[in-house]
Motif scaffolding. Sequence first.
Motif, PDB file in Angstrom:
ATOM      1  N   ASN B 343       0.705  -1.154  -0.022  1.00 43.68           N
ATOM      2  CA  ASN B 343      -0.045   0.034  -0.080  1.00 43.68           C
ATOM      3  C   ASN B 343       0.883   1.202   0.185  1.00 43.68           C
ATOM      4  O   ASN B 343       1.409   1.568   1.000  1.00 43.68           O
ATOM      5  CB  ASN B 343      -0.803   0.186   1.089  1.00 43.68           C
ATOM      6  N   LYS B 344       0.797   1.969  -1.025  1.00 44.28           N
ATOM      7  CA  LYS B 344       1.906   3.125  -1.156  1.00 44.28           C
ATOM      8  C   LYS B 344       1.723   4.230  -0.149  1.00 44.28           C
ATOM      9  O   LYS B 344       2.541   4.893  -0.001  1.00 44.28           O
ATOM     10  CB  LYS B 344       1.772   3.816  -2.660  1.00 44.28           C
ATOM     11  N   ASN B 345       0.552   4.371   0.304  1.00 53.08           N
ATOM     12  CA  ASN B 345       0.040   5.334   1.657  1.00 53.08           C
ATOM     13  C   ASN B 345       0.844   4.992   2.656  1.00 53.08           C
ATOM     14  O   ASN B 345       1.260   5.864   3.616  1.00 53.08           O
ATOM     15  CB  ASN B 345      -1.288   5.420   1.876  1.00 53.08           C
ATOM     16  N   LEU B 346       1.389   3.844   2.751  1.00 56.47           N
ATOM     17  CA  LEU B 346       2.196   3.414   4.134  1.00 56.47           C
ATOM     18  C   LEU B 346       3.755   3.635   3.914  1.00 56.47           C
ATOM     19  O   LEU B 346       4.443   3.696   4.899  1.00 56.47           O
ATOM     20  CB  LEU B 346       1.974   1.820   4.462  1.00 56.47           C
ATOM     21  N   LEU B 347       4.115   3.778   2.698  1.00 53.83           N
ATOM     22  CA  LEU B 347       5.610   3.988   2.416  1.00 53.83           C
ATOM     23  C   LEU B 347       6.346   5.053   3.561  1.00 53.83           C
ATOM     24  O   LEU B 347       7.374   4.860   3.800  1.00 53.83           O
ATOM     25  CB  LEU B 347       6.060   4.081   0.977  1.00 53.83           C
ATOM     26  N   ASP B 348       5.588   6.108   3.715  1.00 52.68           N
ATOM     27  CA  ASP B 348       6.069   7.283   4.445  1.00 52.68           C
ATOM     28  C   ASP B 348       5.863   6.903   5.854  1.00 52.68           C
ATOM     29  O   ASP B 348       6.502   7.809   6.683  1.00 52.68           O
ATOM     30  CB  ASP B 348       5.489   8.534   4.106  1.00 52.68           C
ATOM     31  N   ASP B 349       5.225   5.948   6.262  1.00 57.50           N
ATOM     32  CA  ASP B 349       5.216   5.675   7.741  1.00 57.50           C
ATOM     33  C   ASP B 349       6.174   5.804   8.496  1.00 57.50           C
ATOM     34  O   ASP B 349       7.416   5.084   8.036  1.00 57.50           O
ATOM     35  CB  ASP B 349       4.504   4.179   7.982  1.00 57.50           C
ATOM     36  N   PRO B 350       6.655   6.333   9.579  1.00 55.27           N
ATOM     37  CA  PRO B 350       7.827   6.685  10.260  1.00 55.27           C
ATOM     38  C   PRO B 350       8.568   5.276  10.678  1.00 55.27           C
ATOM     39  O   PRO B 350       9.816   5.228  10.725  1.00 55.27           O
ATOM     40  CB  PRO B 350       7.506   7.364  11.553  1.00 55.27           C
ATOM     41  N   ARG B 351       7.900   4.290  10.999  1.00 55.03           N
ATOM     42  CA  ARG B 351       8.364   3.136  11.287  1.00 55.03           C
ATOM     43  C   ARG B 351       9.161   2.278  10.110  1.00 55.03           C
ATOM     44  O   ARG B 351       9.989   1.621   9.989  1.00 55.03           O
ATOM     45  CB  ARG B 351       7.244   2.138  11.770  1.00 55.03           C
ATOM     46  N   ILE B 352       8.189   2.702   8.887  1.00 58.40           N
ATOM     47  CA  ILE B 352       9.089   1.850   7.872  1.00 58.40           C
ATOM     48  C   ILE B 352      10.082   2.746   7.295  1.00 58.40           C
ATOM     49  O   ILE B 352      11.119   2.070   6.974  1.00 58.40           O
ATOM     50  CB  ILE B 352       7.893   2.043   6.608  1.00 58.40           C
ATOM     51  N   GLN B 353      10.080   4.116   7.527  1.00 61.71           N
ATOM     52  CA  GLN B 353      11.230   4.856   6.919  1.00 61.71           C
ATOM     53  C   GLN B 353      12.479   4.820   8.004  1.00 61.71           C
ATOM     54  O   GLN B 353      13.722   4.633   7.814  1.00 61.71           O
ATOM     55  CB  GLN B 353      11.013   6.356   6.692  1.00 61.71           C
TER      56      GLN B 353
END
Lengths: 310, 430
Positions: B343-353
């Motif tokens: 889900n591209k909306n989650l790519l910027d999630d701080p935990r992912i980054q």
Amino acid sequence: MELKTSNKTRPGTIIEKIKSTKATTRFVLAVLIPSALWYLIFNGIPMIYAFYLSFFKMNFLDPPKFVGLQNYIYSFTQDTDLYLSLLNTVNFMLSTVLIGGIIAFIFALLLNDIKKGAAFFRTVYFLPVVCSMVAIGVLWTWLYQPRFGIINSFLQFIGLGRLMWLQSPDTALLSVIVASIWKGLGFTIVIFLAGLQGIPGSLYEAAEVDGANRFQKIRHITIPLLRPTFVFILITGVINGLQAFTQMHVMTGGDGGPLDSAKTIVFHLYETAFGNYQMGRAASIAFILFVIIVVLTVIQLKFTNKKIQY
Amino acid sequence: MKKLSIVTLVLFLLIVSAGAVFAKTTLSLWDWHLPRMELTQEYIEQYQKENPGVEFETQLVGWNDYFIRLMAGLAGGDVPDIASFHNSQAMAFKNHLQPYPKDLFPLDVMRENIINFDAAYVLDGDNFYFYPVGIMSGLIFYNKDMWAKAGYTDADIPKTWDEFADIAENLTQHTSNGNVNIAGFALNGILGVFWLDLNYQKGGTLYSEDGKATNWNSKPGQEALQYVDKLVNEMRVTEPGFLDFTEALGTESAAMVYSWSWLSGWMDTNYPEVDYGVFSLPTFDGKLTPGPIARNNHEIGMAVMKAAPENNKAEAFTFLKWLYEDTDYLVRVNLVLGTAPANKNLLDDPRIQGNPVIATIAQQVPYTIMPGEIPAGVEVDGGLATIRDMIFNGASVEQALKIANDEATKELRETPLKWYAEDLYVPITE
């Protein structure tokens, strides 16, 4: 009066038939019938079903499709993996039966002469037999490990280079053969020992009186009188050798070794059934193997059925 | 007496109807991945509190037996309602999976939110059978201590394969008798998969244009394998029989390994003390465009079995909607799997980054390709595995590619692809 006799000799119902049989016969039947039923349900019916499956394209996921002899034709004409795995299987079987048999025979002769501590040695040699093949496979995989394995460490210690035992197509099958011989040695030794202990000592004494040396006694007394033992070991060894799978699967990490160099026919069958979900084709391989085993067993029995009497 | 009978009957009917009202639906759920199962279990408990009428029976089945058990279950009528799935098995089991209902999971929303949705998930018509969770691809993992000891810093992270080869050679240590002691770059166990990424970078493909054969013994394929052959047999950055890439990194016997991003989870579980970093795959010219620079694979979520009772199927999809709408679960499951969120909306999630491996894979994903189905005979039982075996055993590049290609093509002739998506890759412009 005539009628009564007739009832006794030709009872009408099953119960009457059972009642009319002798107690010993009833006991034998009571013992045998459960085993026979067990064999029929868990071996016989699945075997018949597998034979039926071998004429279908079937994967348990889609509806089966009758293909006649197509699975067999494919196996004989196009399945190059089958030929490679059959060749590997024959190599494995011959090596384990012949080399393993000769080593076990020599060890049995030596153990038979030991007066003290024979039980200890028999136990030591028999220990691998009671271990799981999976455990033995893992153990030998570590012994063969190219960097840390004890075998390569020893080779390097005596100034030889490392060998890529299970990683090279030249040595992978050989490595599995060595481990398998080691695992099965104890069983063959025990069978030989049982045979050796059945040979009357008087024959050896008579031969000694005639001036026979040790080799001559083995050549002319031991080997001929052990013929039934040799036949048993040959037949069971050939059948087990042709069905080898576990050690290859464990020691090659489940991929049959580099370039499939340690892939046996049962391994190929397993991969066909549970890797590619081709149950019909796998069943046809199973029956090709079945025919090979039956033919080899009949040939062996024919050539080894000579009786020896002294 | 008559009264007593009536009272008894009424009581009986009350008990029966009360039982029906309070009857619970039990959903069975299978998975092979312990950390994911543990995470899902947390959410199941929460769901059960909100929905006391639903119970779960979860079962962990080892990966090696998982799909055999599922297949046997289908034959014997004993399947779970919900099963975690892997897309390597998608086509084999597709007919036994229930398509996701479009009223609960509208296609336009899925297409808008999910990266590469049509190539990776839609298997026939407009049907998709498992939820898109994450995307995985190949990366270079390196041992930070060895890297630092050799005098390298983050600024030295290679952009080209030539730079990479120099670093790998420098990091390799040999024993006095010439054996590899520390592998500069361990490819053992994964050489064929690595070659495929380089093949893509050179302009090659996994399949021919119609998806009916492979075309590996081509100029791109040969050039890619020549590079691999140089690393292994000329520069000797690793050697045949060296530890498998996972153990090589875990036991600090290799300075760098190639692996897909799941290795991060495996390392954290098995070798948490090892300090490792990751970087994206270099390219031959140092550029990411037009791509693809690597293959990707989508880590798919749960599927609902067609053989489940109708009521359970409806309940299962209600649960899955609840679960997959929870972005916290989706982020956490990606962290557990070592994947970039689909889900591209989650790519910027701080935990992912904040997770170096997943942040790196997320950057690389747009330049990667999804080829569709890869049969076992093309990837693990022959084909790519044959390339690996032959290069490690000294075969020539042409010989290795020819034999591997013949095996893979034979496999495709035998079981034609049902899911081919390689042609859907859109080259990326600067």
